[in-house]
Design a protein around this motif. Structure first.
Motif, PDB file in Angstrom:
ATOM      1  N   TYR A   1      66.784   5.936  50.089  1.00 25.28           N
ATOM      2  CA  TYR A   1      67.354   7.000  50.504  1.00 25.28           C
ATOM      3  C   TYR A   1      68.537   7.953  49.789  1.00 25.28           C
ATOM      4  O   TYR A   1      68.432   8.741  49.563  1.00 25.28           O
ATOM      5  CB  TYR A   1      68.075   6.831  52.046  1.00 25.28           C
ATOM      6  N   PRO A   2      69.772   6.858  49.114  1.00 25.80           N
ATOM      7  CA  PRO A   2      70.642   7.739  48.577  1.00 25.80           C
ATOM      8  C   PRO A   2      69.956   8.549  47.272  1.00 25.80           C
ATOM      9  O   PRO A   2      70.623   9.267  46.570  1.00 25.80           O
ATOM     10  CB  PRO A   2      71.509   6.507  48.097  1.00 25.80           C
ATOM     11  N   ARG A   3      68.938   8.267  46.949  1.00 22.03           N
ATOM     12  CA  ARG A   3      68.268   8.881  45.735  1.00 22.03           C
ATOM     13  C   ARG A   3      67.515  10.009  45.956  1.00 22.03           C
ATOM     14  O   ARG A   3      67.142  10.896  45.133  1.00 22.03           O
ATOM     15  CB  ARG A   3      67.089   7.723  44.944  1.00 22.03           C
TER      16      ARG A   3
ATOM     17  N   GLY B   1      68.538  12.742  47.314  1.00 18.48           N
ATOM     18  CA  GLY B   1      69.327  14.066  47.022  1.00 18.48           C
ATOM     19  C   GLY B   1      68.992  14.593  45.866  1.00 18.48           C
ATOM     20  O   GLY B   1      68.726  15.704  45.791  1.00 18.48           O
TER      21      GLY B   1
ATOM     22  N   HIS C   1      72.176   0.575  53.967  1.00 14.57           N
ATOM     23  CA  HIS C   1      73.361   1.223  53.156  1.00 14.57           C
ATOM     24  C   HIS C   1      74.456   1.255  54.317  1.00 14.57           C
ATOM     25  O   HIS C   1      74.721   2.458  55.028  1.00 14.57           O
ATOM     26  CB  HIS C   1      72.991   2.555  52.680  1.00 14.57           C
TER      27      HIS C   1
ATOM     28  N   ALA D   1      76.795   4.426  54.356  1.00  7.27           N
ATOM     29  CA  ALA D   1      76.529   5.636  54.181  1.00  7.27           C
ATOM     30  C   ALA D   1      77.121   6.595  55.505  1.00  7.27           C
ATOM     31  O   ALA D   1      77.464   6.021  56.560  1.00  7.27           O
ATOM     32  CB  ALA D   1      75.075   5.762  54.286  1.00  7.27           C
TER      33      ALA D   1
ATOM     34  N   ALA E   1      69.120  14.561  54.047  1.00  3.96           N
ATOM     35  CA  ALA E   1      68.796  13.525  52.770  1.00  3.96           C
ATOM     36  C   ALA E   1      69.468  14.265  51.581  1.00  3.96           C
ATOM     37  O   ALA E   1      69.715  13.630  50.879  1.00  3.96           O
ATOM     38  CB  ALA E   1      67.391  13.437  52.667  1.00  3.96           C
TER      39      ALA E   1
ATOM     40  N   HIS F   1      72.011  15.801  51.105  1.00  2.03           N
ATOM     41  CA  HIS F   1      73.346  15.553  50.882  1.00  2.03           C
ATOM     42  C   HIS F   1      73.784  14.020  51.009  1.00  2.03           C
ATOM     43  O   HIS F   1      74.899  13.973  51.582  1.00  2.03           O
ATOM     44  CB  HIS F   1      74.254  16.366  52.059  1.00  2.03           C
ATOM     45  N   SER F   2      72.664  13.076  51.239  1.00  2.00           N
ATOM     46  CA  SER F   2      73.003  11.949  51.358  1.00  2.00           C
ATOM     47  C   SER F   2      73.852  11.449  52.882  1.00  2.00           C
ATOM     48  O   SER F   2      74.529  10.564  52.787  1.00  2.00           O
ATOM     49  CB  SER F   2      73.702  11.152  50.264  1.00  2.00           C
TER      50      SER F   2
ATOM     51  N   ARG G   1      77.944  17.899  56.456  1.00  2.00           N
ATOM     52  CA  ARG G   1      78.662  17.357  55.417  1.00  2.00           C
ATOM     53  C   ARG G   1      80.038  17.365  55.361  1.00  2.00           C
ATOM     54  O   ARG G   1      80.865  16.401  55.084  1.00  2.00           O
ATOM     55  CB  ARG G   1      78.087  18.006  53.925  1.00  2.00           C
TER      56      ARG G   1
ATOM     57  N   ARG H   1      82.494  15.069  53.085  1.00  2.00           N
ATOM     58  CA  ARG H   1      81.854  15.281  52.001  1.00  2.00           C
ATOM     59  C   ARG H   1      81.897  16.523  51.351  1.00  2.00           C
ATOM     60  O   ARG H   1      81.155  16.818  50.354  1.00  2.00           O
ATOM     61  CB  ARG H   1      80.281  14.711  52.136  1.00  2.00           C
TER      62      ARG H   1
ATOM     63  N   ASP I   1      82.292  12.458  42.584  1.00  2.00           N
ATOM     64  CA  ASP I   1      81.433  12.871  43.725  1.00  2.00           C
ATOM     65  C   ASP I   1      82.003  14.200  44.646  1.00  2.00           C
ATOM     66  O   ASP I   1      81.547  14.745  45.179  1.00  2.00           O
ATOM     67  CB  ASP I   1      81.032  12.164  44.678  1.00  2.00           C
TER      68      ASP I   1
END
Length: 628
Positions: free
Chosen positions: A24-26, A28, A58, A61, A86, A88-89, A258, A263, A371
């Protein structure tokens, strides 16, 4: 091979292999440049993904619970939200209400919406929200009365939500449809109806001014991009807003989610050649680049004005260019047509080092995580390299059409925040001052000599109502020195200020280079004879100066002087706050009992051996138990 099928197939392959939660983190990076059709397809697939499965893979997250309600069928919002999350993770637990249940959902504290304890509530208002009860036939006066009655219900719902929930409510302005005004055959009445509708939307927009827990999305800019309604969807599915419109709406809601998850980006790093001006400075020379004159030069100048506008609101601007520094400095200082000048940037880096290394050097100097950066460049190679080497950086690829630069920069609302504070407008200046402090530090043989000459004063005061927006913002934006990463909206901070058992302190600092403003916050509460620190936060701008030790010392001495027999502090690990994992043990706290199954670590200070304020700091506080 076209991008769309390969991306869709890749997601399907991950799903079938059972590895989608782990990967999932990939997503984005995979979705970063997807077009609208691809995002829609990805959203339909991702909306079926169990958020708990992702969090099991995760656990750190950022996750939010989102409730969606409205006056029509709003189920199609969920897939669009899933795609945005997804990108924006973020991990969203999305709960969708049944058809036309918004009024009950928001005004009945026993509703399923409140039971979900949402962090974010999206109340999607379509034109029928304001038209229920309009008679047939109708006049402009009938429309006025109907709008007044329906708006009173929306305001009642906002009142109820503000009183009953700790989350954020999102309302929106319903678009005005031709199918309504076209029913009036005389143009004068049609104009009056249009004025009434816009006045109703202004009234909606102003709800946020009196309700800190409410955000209102203005949909006029969205209607300028896509049709607001598909008559077939409206008639047959009771979906009174088009899928394309709801996708744009979900993007706006995703920006807010976000931000609520902490974030929000802080730095806008820009290439120069092909980004801020046309041409290659090294080849074309200062007078040969395109800026300010001719169609392309005017487009670059317009882009620079937008960048400068963003920078004026607290976003840190940086230039990162493969060029020699002298000609870059000459252009920024003296080239006619330039809208941006050296003082608009916190740093201008012009060298031949790979850009991902320059971005790392930049964030190290600013004491920020990578980030926190949005990076714009017209080179596919540079964009790809930064995306690969620094996956936390938001990469915005540009091309050779400068007229589209503004749209691409603004598309994802990277810097959107609930409210702009006075601190925001001073942020760029304060970070530039911080770089001057670091240059000043290099002239000393030791850190202690530097600190002795820096002349730091720390003020630790009970927060005032005027501090609420800034303190809320600190909880939302600070990630590194944030002991528990609990995010608080302005209404949450205000509630603590109004609680006689709570202690909310604002941390301010000054030094020989000027006023740093509000740089931190302490949230604590009394529990019997103990003082419990709920959270302690400090801006990354002022790390490693003894300010954190000073504030903790003041709090411990205050606790002892006011009858406490112990102070407790919690640390909740996150991906970004590892540097404060030992903060409490370093200052005399010992491990206390923790709750099995929770990551939160609890520490206790028995108040027997109280620390001192560092000698190089002057503490100014009215807290009992401290001498001036």
């Amino acid at each position: 091979m076209p991008q769309t099928p390969s991306l869709t197939q890749h997601l399907l392959d991950l799903q079938r292999a059972g590895t989608l939660p782990a990967q999932y983190p990939r997503l984005g990076a995979l979705l970063a440049e997807a077009d609208e059709a691809e995002l829609a397809r990805a959203g339909r697939l991702l909306s079926r993904l169990d958020p708990e499965a992702v969090l099991a893979e995760h656990p750190s997250a950022p996750a939010l619970t989102v409730a969606v309600t409205g006056s029509g069928t709003v189920a199609s919002v969920a897939p669009a939200l899933a795609a945005e999350a997804a990108r924006h993770s973020l991990v969203l637990r999305t709960v969708v209400s049944s058809y036309d249940s918004w009024l009950f959902d928001l005004t009945d504290p026993t509703s399923e919406l409140y039971a979900a304890r949402p962090d974010l509530v999206l109340c999607v208002l379509d034109p029928t929200s304001l038209l229920a009860g309009l008679p047939t036939p109708w006049t402009v006066d009938d429309l006025r009365q109907t709008l007044d009655a329906r708006l009173a219900l929306v305001e009642k719902a906002a009142d109820q939500f503000s009183a009953a929930s700790e989350g954020t409510l999102v309302l929106n302005t319903p678009p005005l449809l031709r199918s309504l005004t076209g029913q009036l055959v005389d143009l004068r009445s049609r104009a009056r109806a249009g004025a009434l509708w816009r006045e109703a939307n202004i009234r909606l927009l102003r709800i946020a001014e009196s309700h800190p827990a409410v955000v209102v999305i203005d949909t006029d800019p969205l209607v300028a991009e896509v049709p607001a309604q598909d008559p077939r969807w409206s008639a047959y599915a009771k979906a009174h807003l088009s899928p394309e419109f709801l996708a744009r709406y979900a993007r706006e809601a995703g920006h807010l989610a976000r931000h609520l998850a902490g974030r929000t980006k802080k730095v806008l790093a820009l290439d120069l050649d092909g980004t801020l001006w046309g041409g290659i400075l090294g080849d074309d020379g200062s007078e040969g680049i395109s800026i300010g004159e001719g169609p392309a030069g005017e487009a670059f100048a317009a882009f620079q004005r937008v960048v400068r506008q963003i920078g004026s609101q607290g976003v840190l601007l940086a230039a990162v260019s493969k060029n020699d520094p002298e000609p870059v400095d000459e252009v920024l200082r003296h080239r006619h047509g330039m809208e941006l000048r050296p003082d608009d940037f916190v740093r201008v880096t012009a060298n031949w080092q790979p850009k991902h290394l320059n971005l790392t050097d930049l964030t190290d100097a600013l004491n920020l995580g990578v980030d926190s950066v949005v990076f714009l460049d017209d080179s596919p190679y540079e964009c790809g390299l930064v995306r690969r080497e620094l996956p936390g950086v938001a990469v915005v690829p540009l091309d050779d059409e400068p007229a589209l630069h503004i749209e691409k920069l603004l598309r994802d609302g990277w810097f959107d925040t609930r409210e702009l504070t006075a601190e925001d407008r001073k942020r760029s200046l304060r970070y530039r001052d911080e770089l001057v402090r670091k240059d000043f530090q290099h002239g000393f043989d030791s850190i202690q000599d530097y600190l002795d000459e820096l002349g730091v004063t720390v003020s630790l005061d009970p927060a005032r109502d005027s501090d609420v927006p800034r303190l809320s913002q600190i909880t939302l934006r600070t990630n590194q020195f944030n002991l528990t990463t609990r995010r608080r909206q302005p209404a949450d901070v205000q509630a603590l200020l109004d609680d006689p058992e709570a202690l909310v302190l604002a941390v301010r600092s000054t030094d020989r280079f000027g006023d740093n403003g509000v740089v931190g916050a302490v949230f604590a509460r009394r529990e019997g004879r103990a003082l419990v620190i709920d959270n302690f936060l400090l801006s990354c701008r002022v790390f490693a100066r003894g300010i954190e030790q000073t504030c903790l010392t003041a709090l411990l001495r205050h606790a002892a002087a006011t009858g406490a027999d112990a102070v407790y502090g919690a640390y909740l690990p996150s991906p970004r706050n590892g540097k404060v994992a030992e903060f409490y043990p370093r200052h005399g706290f010992t491990a206390a009992d923790t709750v099995p199954g929770l990551d939160e670590r609890l520490f206790r200070h028995d108040l027997r051996d109280l620390p001192k304020v560092p000698a190089h700091i002057h503490l100014d506080t009215p807290l009992e138990g401290l001498t001036p």
